[in-house]
Motif scaffolding. Structure first.
Motif, short mmCIF file in Angstrom:
data_model
loop_
_atom_site.label_atom_id
_atom_site.label_comp_id
_atom_site.label_asym_id
_atom_site.label_seq_id
_atom_site.Cartn_x
_atom_site.Cartn_y
_atom_site.Cartn_z
N ARG A 96 113.09 77.92 46.79
CA ARG A 96 113.01 79.37 46.65
C ARG A 96 113.95 79.90 45.58
NH1 ARG A 96 108.85 78.40 48.80
NH2 ARG A 96 108.24 79.01 50.88
N ASN A 138 109.70 85.67 46.90
CA ASN A 138 111.06 85.16 46.70
C ASN A 138 111.21 84.36 45.41
OD1 ASN A 138 112.13 86.29 49.04
ND2 ASN A 138 111.50 84.55 50.28
N GLU A 183 104.45 83.83 46.23
CA GLU A 183 105.60 84.03 47.11
C GLU A 183 106.59 84.95 46.41
OE1 GLU A 183 108.31 83.93 50.01
OE2 GLU A 183 106.40 82.84 50.20
N SER A 199 119.11 83.14 43.93
CA SER A 199 117.90 82.63 43.28
C SER A 199 118.12 82.37 41.79
CB SER A 199 116.73 83.59 43.49
OG SER A 199 116.91 84.77 42.76
#
Length: 178
Positions: free
Chosen positions: A72, A33, A31, A41
């Motif tokens: 995430r 992200n 992923e 993040s």
């Protein structure tokens, strides 16, 4: 900018994806992200890593990675931040957690000497265990909250400073062009 500073210390995504231990998470690690480094993040990864750093359990990195994935948050940063508690820092940090826990519970701190044996661990659970675990929980929550808001603030401050430098440079260039 914090992004450049943080990026210097993070491992490459491919190195983390190829890690045998983290393969338990499967294709979820692909992923994008989880590898993107932005204010949200980075602050989330830092918060999650600090939260699990104060847990007196093995496999803190797995726990941190397991929570960073659904939130995430930046995965490498959350896994790396767990190493705030390492073999050199664990004794003073956990002793401070014990003192905090005994203060919060209102118990008198007991004198103890660490012994590297299973019997000592079993005996200590009933004597110093409650104060220690409460102290670890308090340290975990406070450190993660302070880490999240501090990194968030530093990131915003650095971005604001960069925008101001650009604005001044444009104004200077405009004056020189005239």
């Amino acid at each position: 900018m914090p992004k450049k500073f943080i990026r210097r210390f993070l491992p490459e995504p491919q190195a983390v994806k190829n890690n045998k231990i983290l393969r338990v998470f499967g294709s979820v690690l692909h992923e994008p992200n989880l590898w993107h480094l932005n204010r949200r993040s980075a602050a989330g990864g830092f918060c999650i890593g600090l939260f699990f750093a104060f847990w007196p359990v093995p496999f803190q990195m797995w726990l941190s990675a397991g929570v960073a994935i659904p939130f995430r948050a930046n995965l490498p940063l959350s896994v790396a931040t767990v190493w705030v508690t390492n073999p050199f820092t664990i004794p003073p940090i956990f002793y401070a957690a014990y003192k905090i826990g005994s203060t919060v519970l209102g118990t008198k701190p007991k004198h103890f000497e660490f012994q590297f044996s299973w019997q000592w661990v079993v005996e200590s659970i009933s004597t110093i265990g409650p104060a220690f675990l409460v102290g670890c929980a308090i340290c975990s929550i406070i450190a993660s909250a302070v880490g999240y808001f501090t990194l968030n603030w530093i990131w915003r401050f650095q971005v604001k400073k960069a925008w101001e430098r650009r604005r001044l440079a444009r104004a200077k260039a405009k004056v020189q062009a005239q």
